[in-house]
Design a protein around this motif. Structure first.
Motif, PDB file in Angstrom:
ATOM      1  N   ALA A  11     -24.700  90.625  26.098  1.00  0.00           N
ATOM      2  CA  ALA A  11     -24.747  90.358  24.658  1.00  0.00           C
ATOM      3  C   ALA A  11     -23.558  89.512  24.222  1.00  0.00           C
ATOM      4  CB  ALA A  11     -24.777  91.680  23.884  1.00  0.00           C
ATOM      5  N   HIS A  12     -22.364  89.839  24.735  1.00  0.00           N
ATOM      6  CA  HIS A  12     -21.155  89.087  24.387  1.00  0.00           C
ATOM      7  C   HIS A  12     -21.264  87.641  24.876  1.00  0.00           C
ATOM      8  CE1 HIS A  12     -16.930  88.273  23.585  1.00  0.00           C
ATOM      9  NE2 HIS A  12     -16.820  87.805  24.829  1.00  0.00           N
ATOM     10  N   LEU A  13     -21.735  87.452  26.118  1.00  0.00           N
ATOM     11  CA  LEU A  13     -21.826  86.112  26.684  1.00  0.00           C
ATOM     12  C   LEU A  13     -22.904  85.279  25.999  1.00  0.00           C
ATOM     13  CD1 LEU A  13     -20.823  84.140  28.858  1.00  0.00           C
ATOM     14  CD2 LEU A  13     -22.491  85.154  30.444  1.00  0.00           C
ATOM     15  N   ALA A  14     -24.023  85.911  25.650  1.00  0.00           N
ATOM     16  CA  ALA A  14     -25.142  85.177  25.045  1.00  0.00           C
ATOM     17  C   ALA A  14     -25.001  85.046  23.537  1.00  0.00           C
ATOM     18  CB  ALA A  14     -26.461  85.873  25.376  1.00  0.00           C
ATOM     19  N   GLY A  15     -24.071  85.783  22.951  1.00  0.00           N
ATOM     20  CA  GLY A  15     -23.880  85.704  21.508  1.00  0.00           C
ATOM     21  C   GLY A  15     -24.978  86.378  20.718  1.00  0.00           C
ATOM     22  N   THR A  20     -30.999  93.052  21.128  1.00  0.00           N
ATOM     23  CA  THR A  20     -31.728  91.823  21.457  1.00  0.00           C
ATOM     24  C   THR A  20     -31.781  91.609  22.969  1.00  0.00           C
ATOM     25  OG1 THR A  20     -31.132  90.791  19.364  1.00  0.00           O
ATOM     26  CG2 THR A  20     -31.796  89.314  21.144  1.00  0.00           C
ATOM     27  N   VAL A  21     -30.697  91.941  23.654  1.00  0.00           N
ATOM     28  CA  VAL A  21     -30.674  91.844  25.121  1.00  0.00           C
ATOM     29  C   VAL A  21     -31.755  92.735  25.721  1.00  0.00           C
ATOM     30  CG1 VAL A  21     -29.340  92.360  27.201  1.00  0.00           C
ATOM     31  CG2 VAL A  21     -28.248  91.193  25.273  1.00  0.00           C
ATOM     32  N   SER A  22     -31.832  93.978  25.252  1.00  0.00           N
ATOM     33  CA  SER A  22     -32.822  94.924  25.770  1.00  0.00           C
ATOM     34  C   SER A  22     -34.235  94.418  25.536  1.00  0.00           C
ATOM     35  CB  SER A  22     -32.636  96.301  25.114  1.00  0.00           C
ATOM     36  OG  SER A  22     -31.365  96.835  25.415  1.00  0.00           O
ATOM     37  N   ARG A  23     -34.472  93.890  24.322  1.00  0.00           N
ATOM     38  CA  ARG A  23     -35.813  93.383  24.009  1.00  0.00           C
ATOM     39  C   ARG A  23     -36.153  92.170  24.866  1.00  0.00           C
ATOM     40  NH1 ARG A  23     -33.934  93.901  18.456  1.00  0.00           N
ATOM     41  NH2 ARG A  23     -34.623  95.898  17.592  1.00  0.00           N
ATOM     42  N   LEU A  30     -40.865  90.208  20.112  1.00  0.00           N
ATOM     43  CA  LEU A  30     -39.996  90.077  18.934  1.00  0.00           C
ATOM     44  C   LEU A  30     -38.856  89.083  19.167  1.00  0.00           C
ATOM     45  CD1 LEU A  30     -39.712  93.854  17.913  1.00  0.00           C
ATOM     46  CD2 LEU A  30     -41.205  92.096  16.915  1.00  0.00           C
ATOM     47  N   VAL A  31     -38.657  88.678  20.427  1.00  0.00           N
ATOM     48  CA  VAL A  31     -37.575  87.748  20.763  1.00  0.00           C
ATOM     49  C   VAL A  31     -38.164  86.356  20.987  1.00  0.00           C
ATOM     50  CG1 VAL A  31     -35.711  87.246  22.374  1.00  0.00           C
ATOM     51  CG2 VAL A  31     -36.294  89.630  21.838  1.00  0.00           C
TER      52      VAL A  31
END
Length: 340
Positions: A11-15, A20-23, A30-31
């Motif tokens: 999450a930190h690297l992708a911003g 949202t990472v889990s989805r 939803l993503v």
């Protein structure tokens, strides 16, 4: 970063947020596609591996399908109809392609498998495969429906049956075999196989045979039908009974290839040649059918396609999608055994 990467690191690297990472990693609609690619790129950069067991636990899924296999036991309990071996292989491959494990369990129709697997939570859904007295276990299918168990079944597709079933077009296959034998000049065509509602797949093949004879103006003689289970021994004994009854016949339609192979041996033992004296055809197109002497005319059931359909449909039920029963096409395979 030290140690194993987590979804927080991605999450930190992708911003993006951890949610949202889990989805994104579980394929949620939803993503959007751009965010999904950014999350996946970050996961690859961090060499992140999804914990499948934890993911399944959160979603209350096992990631496993169960294949419950039914077949009448043999004397040494080692025999499995080659047709079902082919189905087992195609179902296993289809599960692997869908990222699911497959639990295979051999069951007796008389056991309480309908309750055991619904209560054990070993699998997300069931695939039911095998021969057996349909009327004897229909009530168990109804209980699976009542319990909300997600299952699909390979067998005859019948009106008002419990659950979802997939099966070959037995009526069409039986009709095509009989029409082929009639075209070869045969008029006294015997049928080997149980022709009753207890075994609806065989019954469908028999009804197709009756349709073809009736359309050709050929009398359907009940004396030309002998019950047989799907084994070589049963086919041999049914053929022997028919010969001893001296009813006279010039062709044999066996409801399965195993029955046909047993019948071929019985004909040979009684001095009758295939196809010169008696034309012979089976149903299933097992691997052995093209290697017996003479090669066996039969009806192809596409097990590769059938396995994929069963798995795809069961996963659809698990996702809550509407799934309907379906009759799959068959193909007549003409070989030397019927070419008089």
């Amino acid at each position: 970063m030290k140690g194993k990467a987590t979804s927080i690191d991605i999450a930190h690297l992708a911003g993006v947020s951890q949610a949202t990472v889990s989805r994104a990693l579980c394929g949620s609609p939803l993503v959007n596609e751009e965010t999904r690619r950014r999350v996946q790129a970050a996961a690859e950069q961090l060499n992140y591996k999804i914990d499948k067991n934890a993911s399944n636990l959160r979603r209350m899924h096992t990631g496993t399908l169960a294949l419950l296999f039914f077949e009448d036991p043999t004397a040494d309990e080692s025999h499995i109809n080659p047709f079902f071996l082919s189905m087992l292989g195609s179902i296993t491959r289809a599960c692997a392609l869908q990222g699911h494990d497959l639990l295979i369990s051999f069951q007796q129709l008389s056991d309480d498998w309908h309750a055991d697997f619904a209560d054990s939570k070993k699998a997300d859904g069931l695939i039911l495969l095998g021969y057996g007295d349909y009327l004897a276990y229909r009530d168990k299918l109804e209980k699976l429906v009542e319990q909300g168990t997600r299952f699909v079944r390979w067998g005859a597709v019948l009106p008002d049956q419990p659950g979802v079933s997939f099966g070959s077009d037995n009526l069409c296959g039986g009709r095509e075999v009989a029409e082929h034998l009639l075209e070869r000049g045969c008029r006294r065509i015997a049928f080997l196989g149980d022709a009753s509602s207890h075994y609806p797949e065989f019954f469908g093949r028999y009804n197709g045979y009756v349709e073809a004879l009736t359309a050709a103006g050929v009398e359907v003689d009940p004396a030309l039908q002998e019950n047989a289970e799907s084994t070589e021994h049963s086919g041999y004994e049914a053929m022997r009974r028919l010969i001893m009854n001296e009813v006279g016949f010039d062709a044999v339609f066996a409801a399965s290839d195993l029955i046909a192979i047993g019948a071929m041996r019985a004909l040979s033992d009684h001095g009758l040649r295939v196809p010169q004296d008696v034309a012979l055809a089976g149903f299933d197109d097992i691997a052995t059918a093209s290697f017996v002497n003479p090669p066996l005319t039969t009806v192809l059931q596409d097990t590769g396609h059938a396995g994929a359909v069963l798995v795809d449909s069961l996963l659809g039920l698990i996702r809550g999608e509407p799934v309907e029963s379906e009759v799959l096409p068959v193909k007549l395979m003409v070989r030397k055994s019927s070419l008089r």
